[in-house]
Write an enzyme that holds these catalytic residues in place. Structure first.
Site, PDB file in Angstrom:
ATOM      1  CB  VAL A 119      -0.927   0.025   1.237  1.00  0.00           C
ATOM      2  CG1 VAL A 119      -1.788   1.285   1.243  1.00  0.00           C
ATOM      3  CG2 VAL A 119      -1.785  -1.236   1.284  1.00  0.00           C
ATOM      4  CB  VAL A 121      -0.492   7.419  -1.063  1.00  0.00           C
ATOM      5  CG1 VAL A 121      -0.924   8.772  -1.615  1.00  0.00           C
ATOM      6  CG2 VAL A 121      -1.689   6.476  -0.975  1.00  0.00           C
ATOM      7  N   GLY A 129      -6.428  12.647   2.176  1.00  0.00           N
ATOM      8  CA  GLY A 129      -7.533  11.713   2.206  1.00  0.00           C
ATOM      9  C   GLY A 129      -7.469  10.633   1.132  1.00  0.00           C
ATOM     10  CG  LEU A 130      -5.984  11.429  -2.646  1.00  0.00           C
ATOM     11  CD1 LEU A 130      -4.941  12.005  -3.591  1.00  0.00           C
ATOM     12  CD2 LEU A 130      -7.247  11.075  -3.399  1.00  0.00           C
ATOM     13  N   GLY A 131      -5.117   8.241   0.706  1.00  0.00           N
ATOM     14  CA  GLY A 131      -4.758   6.939   1.271  1.00  0.00           C
ATOM     15  C   GLY A 131      -5.995   6.248   1.822  1.00  0.00           C
ATOM     16  CE  LYS A 132      -8.433   9.197   7.236  1.00  0.00           C
ATOM     17  NZ  LYS A 132      -9.209  10.219   7.948  1.00  0.00           N
ATOM     18  CG  ASP A 155       6.937  -0.201   7.674  1.00  0.00           C
ATOM     19  OD1 ASP A 155       7.309  -1.351   7.977  1.00  0.00           O
ATOM     20  OD2 ASP A 155       7.134   0.311   6.545  1.00  0.00           O
ATOM     21  CE1 TYR A 162      -3.025   0.551   5.802  1.00  0.00           C
ATOM     22  CE2 TYR A 162      -0.963   0.758   6.976  1.00  0.00           C
ATOM     23  CZ  TYR A 162      -1.655   0.664   5.788  1.00  0.00           C
ATOM     24  OH  TYR A 162      -0.981   0.687   4.594  1.00  0.00           O
TER      25      TYR A 162
END
Length: 182
Positions: A119, A121, A129-132, A155, A162
């Protein structure tokens, strides 16, 4: 459990197209309602997601380099993508040009369990907010395939990210174990 109930309630279309645009950023208390509308990010730019596995590996390597990940052999990255259950890429579209700005993949037993990997970004697009949005998209896709147990390895510096998405340390207290070749 409230997170998951809110996250997956409402109209849940299981027929997402290979390419989908994202309506809104993940704002606390809201969830996306549609995968077929767009969000402008300024200067005629928009963000969209794709489940197409045909990704330029050099572009993916540049994305991973941007966040400081160590290089991996491209032949192994290609193999990992080919054998993944689900691959999601996030793109910025500006005019006719598109740029890979996010990526995630999942392996699965195709019945109960999936594990998220890689995962990422791009730093220029973090804290927006793009990771969400990427995580919500991949989770929704996995849930539409009836996967009920989603795991990942994080990490220490991203554990809170998360946790804010509803992931918790193993409630049974089981510690993961690893085997590495000598």
């Amino acid at each position: 459990m409230g997170f998951w109930k809110n996250f997956f309630s409402g109209s849940d279309s299981t027929s997402m197209s290979k390419t989908a645009e994202y309506e809104e950023y993940a704002v606390e208390g809201k969830s996306s309602s549609s995968q077929a509308t767009r969000k402008s990010t300024g200067r005629n730019s928009r963000i969209f997601f794709s489940t197409d596995r045909d990704i330029d590996l050099y572009e993916l390597e540049e994305l991973c380099n941007a966040v400081g990940w160590s290089r991996r052999p491209l032949r192994k990255v290609k193999k990992a993508i080919q054998h993944s259950f689900l691959v999601v890429s996030m793109w910025q579209m500006r005019g006719n040009q598109r740029r890979l700005i996010g990526f995630a993949r999942a392996t699965s037993d195709h019945a109960f369990n999936a594990t998220l990997w890689d995962v990422v970004v791009h730093p220029d697009f973090q804290s927006k907010g793009l990771g969400k949005a990427l995580m919500r998209f991949i989770i929704k896709k996995l849930r539409s395939d009836d996967i009920s147990n989603i795991t990942l390895f994080a990490d220490p510096h991203v554990v809170d990210f998360y946790r804010n998405l509803g992931f918790i340390p193993d409630p049974e207290g089981i510690k993961g174990m690893f085997w590495y070749p000598d």
